[in-house]
Design an enzyme around this catalytic site. Structure first.
Site, PDB file in Angstrom:
ATOM      1  N   GLU A 106       0.841  -1.200   0.000  1.00 20.31           N
ATOM      2  CA  GLU A 106       0.000   0.000   0.000  1.00 20.31           C
ATOM      3  C   GLU A 106       0.872   1.244   0.000  1.00 20.31           C
ATOM      4  OE1 GLU A 106      -2.549   1.473  -0.446  1.00 20.31           O
ATOM      5  OE2 GLU A 106      -4.341   0.629   0.442  1.00 20.31           O
ATOM      6  N   ASP A 107       0.317   2.358  -0.458  1.00 19.46           N
ATOM      7  CA  ASP A 107       1.043   3.617  -0.320  1.00 19.46           C
ATOM      8  C   ASP A 107       0.794   4.259   1.041  1.00 19.46           C
ATOM      9  OD1 ASP A 107      -1.603   4.097  -0.990  1.00 19.46           O
ATOM     10  OD2 ASP A 107      -1.178   5.774  -2.322  1.00 19.46           O
ATOM     11  N   ASP A 110      -4.570   5.189   6.239  1.00 21.57           N
ATOM     12  CA  ASP A 110      -5.136   6.397   6.838  1.00 21.57           C
ATOM     13  C   ASP A 110      -6.178   5.946   7.875  1.00 21.57           C
ATOM     14  OD1 ASP A 110      -7.085   8.676   6.968  1.00 21.57           O
ATOM     15  OD2 ASP A 110      -5.773   9.606   5.527  1.00 21.57           O
ATOM     16  N   PHE A 159      -2.711  16.134   4.519  1.00 20.93           N
ATOM     17  CA  PHE A 159      -3.013  15.474   3.250  1.00 20.93           C
ATOM     18  C   PHE A 159      -1.781  15.564   2.362  1.00 20.93           C
ATOM     19  CE2 PHE A 159      -4.812  14.349  -0.765  1.00 20.93           C
ATOM     20  CZ  PHE A 159      -5.718  13.360  -0.401  1.00 20.93           C
ATOM     21  N   ARG A 175       8.395  13.344  -7.340  1.00 18.07           N
ATOM     22  CA  ARG A 175       9.366  12.418  -6.752  1.00 18.07           C
ATOM     23  C   ARG A 175       9.398  12.521  -5.234  1.00 18.07           C
ATOM     24  NH1 ARG A 175      13.781  10.921 -10.292  1.00 18.07           N
ATOM     25  NH2 ARG A 175      13.159  11.347 -12.426  1.00 18.07           N
TER      26      ARG A 175
HETATM   27  C1  PRP Z   1      -5.929   5.760  -0.923  1.00 15.48           C
HETATM   28  C2  PRP Z   1      -4.670   4.973  -0.618  1.00 15.48           C
HETATM   29  C3  PRP Z   1      -5.163   3.818   0.200  1.00 15.48           C
HETATM   30  C4  PRP Z   1      -6.389   4.380   0.897  1.00 15.48           C
HETATM   31  C5  PRP Z   1      -6.062   4.644   2.321  1.00 15.48           C
HETATM   32  O1  PRP Z   1      -6.533   5.189  -2.045  1.00 15.48           O
HETATM   33  O2  PRP Z   1      -4.024   4.559  -1.802  1.00 15.48           O
HETATM   34  O3  PRP Z   1      -5.520   2.718  -0.607  1.00 15.48           O
HETATM   35  O4  PRP Z   1      -6.727   5.603   0.236  1.00 15.48           O
HETATM   36  O5  PRP Z   1      -7.139   5.230   2.978  1.00 15.48           O
HETATM   37  P1  PRP Z   1      -7.919   4.557   4.193  1.00 15.48           P
HETATM   38  O6  PRP Z   1      -6.887   3.963   5.121  1.00 15.48           O
HETATM   39  O7  PRP Z   1      -8.619   5.734   4.822  1.00 15.48           O
HETATM   40  O8  PRP Z   1      -8.874   3.539   3.666  1.00 15.48           O
HETATM   41  P2  PRP Z   1      -7.588   5.974  -2.950  1.00 15.48           P
HETATM   42  O9  PRP Z   1      -8.970   5.490  -2.604  1.00 15.48           O
HETATM   43  O10 PRP Z   1      -7.323   7.440  -2.850  1.00 15.48           O
HETATM   44  O11 PRP Z   1      -7.262   5.425  -4.386  1.00 15.48           O
HETATM   45  P3  PRP Z   1      -5.898   5.526  -5.233  1.00 15.48           P
HETATM   46  O12 PRP Z   1      -4.901   4.551  -4.596  1.00 15.48           O
HETATM   47  O13 PRP Z   1      -6.310   5.096  -6.590  1.00 15.48           O
HETATM   48  O14 PRP Z   1      -5.412   6.943  -5.157  1.00 15.48           O
HETATM   49  C1  7HP Z   2      -5.733   8.697   1.288  1.00 17.28           C
HETATM   50  C2  7HP Z   2      -4.820   9.619   0.802  1.00 17.28           C
HETATM   51  N1  7HP Z   2      -4.419   9.911  -0.459  1.00 17.28           N
HETATM   52  C3  7HP Z   2      -3.495  10.873  -0.594  1.00 17.28           C
HETATM   53  N2  7HP Z   2      -2.973  11.560   0.449  1.00 17.28           N
HETATM   54  C4  7HP Z   2      -3.354  11.294   1.705  1.00 17.28           C
HETATM   55  O1  7HP Z   2      -2.831  11.991   2.723  1.00 17.28           O
HETATM   56  C5  7HP Z   2      -4.312  10.291   1.905  1.00 17.28           C
HETATM   57  N3  7HP Z   2      -4.918   9.782   3.014  1.00 17.28           N
HETATM   58  N4  7HP Z   2      -5.777   8.820   2.614  1.00 17.28           N
END
Ligand code: PRP
Ligand code: 7HP
Length: 187
Positions: A106-107, A110, A159, A175
């Site tokens: 995951e990236d 949250d 954010f 980057r």
């Molecule tokens: C973002 C991020 C996680 C998720 C985290 O995805 O990549 O998958 O939100 O948030 P949470 O812990 O509150 O559930 P997003 O729905 O923005 O889709 P994306 O990865 O396509 O940007």
């Molecule tokens: C999802 C998400 N996407 C981009 N930036 C953040 O800080 C975020 N939190 N949850």
């Protein structure tokens, strides 16, 4: 093209939170840990689209063990900066994960709602093991507890965008990881 060079910060950004160098150094460390933990196990890394695509691409190139890759795309119902908790699979894995050592990549974690859903969904497919690796962790926003096995950086409640993370589809290609100005997403 870098947007943080001589011309200064992109006008929508408040500040750089994590530089490219800091990110690369941490990604390399995590890859070292994963390489030693999964030696001999040929794990399947599951990237969560779209946000994890850059992290995953860098991570696998620092690994010193063979891995396979698959991707899953989910959509959380909600607006661009707030997740609502309901999750829907937009693109499922291409293969069965039964009996495989699976590492979710995951990236950002949250609220934890996306990861909680994915963990339960993938666990039901009976992998040999299931772990989670995230680049960023925002624990102050958590609504549901989720176990994170590999964690890049704990970040404050801001954010952030860049290095795969977006706001409304924008800024994924930076980057560095930057804090988006509140006025950009509050308007
Ligand atoms: C973002 C991020 C996680 C998720 C985290 O995805 O990549 O998958 O939100 O948030 P949470 O812990 O509150 O559930 P997003 O729905 O923005 O889709 P994306 O990865 O396509 O940007
Ligand atoms: C999802 C998400 N996407 C981009 N930036 C953040 O800080 C975020 N939190 N949850």
């Amino acid at each position: 093209m870098r947007f943080t060079g001589v011309k200064g910060l992109h006008p929508h950004m408040q500040k750089i939170l994590l530089t490219e160098e800091e990110i690369q150094s941490r990604v390399r460390q995590i890859a070292g840990q994963i390489s030693s933990d999964y030696a001999g196990q040929d794990p399947l890394l599951v990237g969560i689209l779209k946000g994890a695509f850059i992290f995953l691409a860098d991570l696998v190139r620092y690994l010193t063990i063979p891995v396979q890759l698959d991707f899953i795309a989910v959509s959380s119902y909600g607006n661009a900066s707030e997740s609502s908790g309901a999750v829907r699979i937009l693109k499922d894995l291409d293969q069965s994960i039964e009996g495989l050592h699976v590492l979710i990549v995951e990236d950002i974690v949250d609220t934890g709602l996306t990861l909680n859903y994915l963990r339960e969904n993938l666990r039901a497919r009976e992998p040999a093991s299931l772990k989670v690796c995230t680049l960023l962790d925002k624990p102050s926003r958590r609504l549901v507890e989720v176990k994170i096995d590999y964690n890049g950086f704990v970040i404050p409640d801001e954010f952030v965008v860049g290095y795969g993370l977006d706001y409304n589809g924008h800024y994924r290609y930076f980057r560095d990881i930057m804090v988006l100005k509140r006025e950009v997403y509050a308007r």
